[in-house]
Write a protein that holds these residues in place. Structure first.
Motif, PDB file in Angstrom:
ATOM      1  N   PRO A  21     101.500  63.055  72.673  1.00  0.00           N
ATOM      2  CA  PRO A  21     102.543  62.385  71.908  1.00  0.00           C
ATOM      3  C   PRO A  21     102.922  61.054  72.559  1.00  0.00           C
ATOM      4  O   PRO A  21     102.571  60.795  73.710  1.00  0.00           O
ATOM      5  CB  PRO A  21     103.717  63.363  71.957  1.00  0.00           C
ATOM      6  N   ASP A  22     103.665  60.254  71.822  1.00  0.00           N
ATOM      7  CA  ASP A  22     104.064  58.947  72.332  1.00  0.00           C
ATOM      8  C   ASP A  22     105.190  59.048  73.358  1.00  0.00           C
ATOM      9  O   ASP A  22     105.244  58.267  74.306  1.00  0.00           O
ATOM     10  CB  ASP A  22     104.513  58.049  71.173  1.00  0.00           C
ATOM     11  N   TYR A  23     106.092  60.018  73.140  1.00  0.00           N
ATOM     12  CA  TYR A  23     107.250  60.163  74.021  1.00  0.00           C
ATOM     13  C   TYR A  23     107.508  61.631  74.328  1.00  0.00           C
ATOM     14  O   TYR A  23     107.205  62.515  73.521  1.00  0.00           O
ATOM     15  CB  TYR A  23     108.525  59.596  73.360  1.00  0.00           C
ATOM     16  N   LEU A  24     108.130  61.852  75.477  1.00  0.00           N
ATOM     17  CA  LEU A  24     108.570  63.176  75.884  1.00  0.00           C
ATOM     18  C   LEU A  24     110.028  63.040  76.328  1.00  0.00           C
ATOM     19  O   LEU A  24     110.354  62.159  77.132  1.00  0.00           O
ATOM     20  CB  LEU A  24     107.707  63.685  77.032  1.00  0.00           C
ATOM     21  N   LEU A  25     110.882  63.908  75.791  1.00  0.00           N
ATOM     22  CA  LEU A  25     112.304  63.898  76.110  1.00  0.00           C
ATOM     23  C   LEU A  25     112.696  65.270  76.620  1.00  0.00           C
ATOM     24  O   LEU A  25     112.113  66.270  76.209  1.00  0.00           O
ATOM     25  CB  LEU A  25     113.169  63.667  74.870  1.00  0.00           C
ATOM     26  N   ARG A  26     113.684  65.306  77.488  1.00  0.00           N
ATOM     27  CA  ARG A  26     114.321  66.576  77.825  1.00  0.00           C
ATOM     28  C   ARG A  26     115.758  66.432  77.372  1.00  0.00           C
ATOM     29  O   ARG A  26     116.458  65.495  77.747  1.00  0.00           O
ATOM     30  CB  ARG A  26     114.240  66.898  79.307  1.00  0.00           C
ATOM     31  N   VAL A  27     116.169  67.360  76.532  1.00  0.00           N
ATOM     32  CA  VAL A  27     117.485  67.332  75.918  1.00  0.00           C
ATOM     33  C   VAL A  27     118.289  68.515  76.434  1.00  0.00           C
ATOM     34  O   VAL A  27     117.785  69.639  76.452  1.00  0.00           O
ATOM     35  CB  VAL A  27     117.359  67.399  74.369  1.00  0.00           C
ATOM     36  N   GLU A  87     122.852  63.322  75.405  1.00  0.00           N
ATOM     37  CA  GLU A  87     122.125  64.598  75.400  1.00  0.00           C
ATOM     38  C   GLU A  87     120.734  64.484  76.019  1.00  0.00           C
ATOM     39  O   GLU A  87     120.160  65.471  76.464  1.00  0.00           O
ATOM     40  CB  GLU A  87     121.973  65.134  73.961  1.00  0.00           C
ATOM     41  N   VAL A  88     120.180  63.286  76.030  1.00  0.00           N
ATOM     42  CA  VAL A  88     118.833  63.053  76.575  1.00  0.00           C
ATOM     43  C   VAL A  88     118.962  62.833  78.077  1.00  0.00           C
ATOM     44  O   VAL A  88     119.513  61.835  78.526  1.00  0.00           O
ATOM     45  CB  VAL A  88     118.150  61.850  75.894  1.00  0.00           C
ATOM     46  N   VAL A  89     118.441  63.789  78.856  1.00  0.00           N
ATOM     47  CA  VAL A  89     118.548  63.704  80.317  1.00  0.00           C
ATOM     48  C   VAL A  89     117.268  63.188  80.973  1.00  0.00           C
ATOM     49  O   VAL A  89     117.288  62.804  82.141  1.00  0.00           O
ATOM     50  CB  VAL A  89     118.979  65.055  80.932  1.00  0.00           C
ATOM     51  N   GLU A  90     116.167  63.178  80.234  1.00  0.00           N
ATOM     52  CA  GLU A  90     114.917  62.550  80.671  1.00  0.00           C
ATOM     53  C   GLU A  90     114.258  61.952  79.446  1.00  0.00           C
ATOM     54  O   GLU A  90     114.334  62.521  78.358  1.00  0.00           O
ATOM     55  CB  GLU A  90     113.947  63.570  81.291  1.00  0.00           C
ATOM     56  N   PHE A  91     113.584  60.815  79.638  1.00  0.00           N
ATOM     57  CA  PHE A  91     112.938  60.135  78.521  1.00  0.00           C
ATOM     58  C   PHE A  91     111.730  59.389  79.072  1.00  0.00           C
ATOM     59  O   PHE A  91     111.865  58.524  79.934  1.00  0.00           O
ATOM     60  CB  PHE A  91     113.943  59.174  77.873  1.00  0.00           C
ATOM     61  N   HIS A  92     110.541  59.732  78.582  1.00  0.00           N
ATOM     62  CA  HIS A  92     109.299  59.158  79.100  1.00  0.00           C
ATOM     63  C   HIS A  92     108.417  58.659  77.957  1.00  0.00           C
ATOM     64  O   HIS A  92     108.228  59.363  76.969  1.00  0.00           O
ATOM     65  CB  HIS A  92     108.491  60.212  79.878  1.00  0.00           C
ATOM     66  N   ARG A  93     107.846  57.457  78.138  1.00  0.00           N
ATOM     67  CA  ARG A  93     106.802  56.984  77.229  1.00  0.00           C
ATOM     68  C   ARG A  93     105.479  57.404  77.854  1.00  0.00           C
ATOM     69  O   ARG A  93     105.248  57.216  79.042  1.00  0.00           O
ATOM     70  CB  ARG A  93     106.831  55.464  77.092  1.00  0.00           C
ATOM     71  N   LEU A  94     104.582  57.972  77.051  1.00  0.00           N
ATOM     72  CA  LEU A  94     103.323  58.510  77.552  1.00  0.00           C
ATOM     73  C   LEU A  94     102.139  57.679  77.063  1.00  0.00           C
ATOM     74  O   LEU A  94     102.237  56.962  76.069  1.00  0.00           O
ATOM     75  CB  LEU A  94     103.146  59.954  77.063  1.00  0.00           C
ATOM     76  N   PHE A  95     101.022  57.820  77.758  1.00  0.00           N
ATOM     77  CA  PHE A  95      99.757  57.304  77.247  1.00  0.00           C
ATOM     78  C   PHE A  95      99.232  58.331  76.257  1.00  0.00           C
ATOM     79  O   PHE A  95      99.305  59.532  76.510  1.00  0.00           O
ATOM     80  CB  PHE A  95      98.737  57.139  78.384  1.00  0.00           C
TER      81      PHE A  95
END
Length: 146
Positions: A102-108, A91-99
């Protein structure tokens, strides 16, 4: 990489199924040097692959949500476990760790609101490192690289 390489990349991003003959015609080359340039771009890792663009709604994944995650545990093992788990979810089509936060950004991408709720409560909220989840429904896609 020169302007001709950039033009080749532009046309391949628009249509990755272009034949070498058509691509060469569009960039003003004959087919053999065009093919050599494409091969060089592939070998250099600039072109990393080719893919089909899928209509999410037609594939049963038209409900798109951006999810931000904050985690409470920052040891390396826990972070790696979290990233491995989330990366494995279809279901997760994008997954990014951020500075920062928030710590992470997901596109579901899922079928509907009910499917998203199930995904969120059974998969994401069950991960021990997750401290906070914010979901943002996408109203309209204006520009996308998909």
């Amino acid at each position: 990489m020169d302007s001709l390489d950039r033009e080749i990349l532009f046309h391949l991003r628009q249509d990755g199924r272009l034949t070498n003959v058509e691509l060469a015609k569009r960039v003003g080359l004959t087919p053999p040097p065009c093919l050599r340039r494409v091969k060089r771009l592939e070998d250099a890792g600039i072109i990393t692959g080719y893919r089909a663009r899928i209509d999410p709604a037609a594939a049963g994944r038209g409900f798109d949500v951006v999810v931000s995650l904050e985690i409470s545990v920052n040891d390396l093992r826990t972070v790696e476990e979290l990233e491995t788990a989330i990366s494995s979810y279809d279901e997760v089509v994008e997954f990014h760790r951020l500075f920062g936060r928030p710590d992470y950004l997901l596109r579901v991408a899922v079928e509907d609101q009910e499917a998203f709720e199930t995904f969120l409560t059974t998969r994401i909220m069950g991960l021990r490192a997750v401290a906070r989840v914010d979901s943002h429904l996408i109203m309209k896609k204006i520009k996308t690289d998909d």
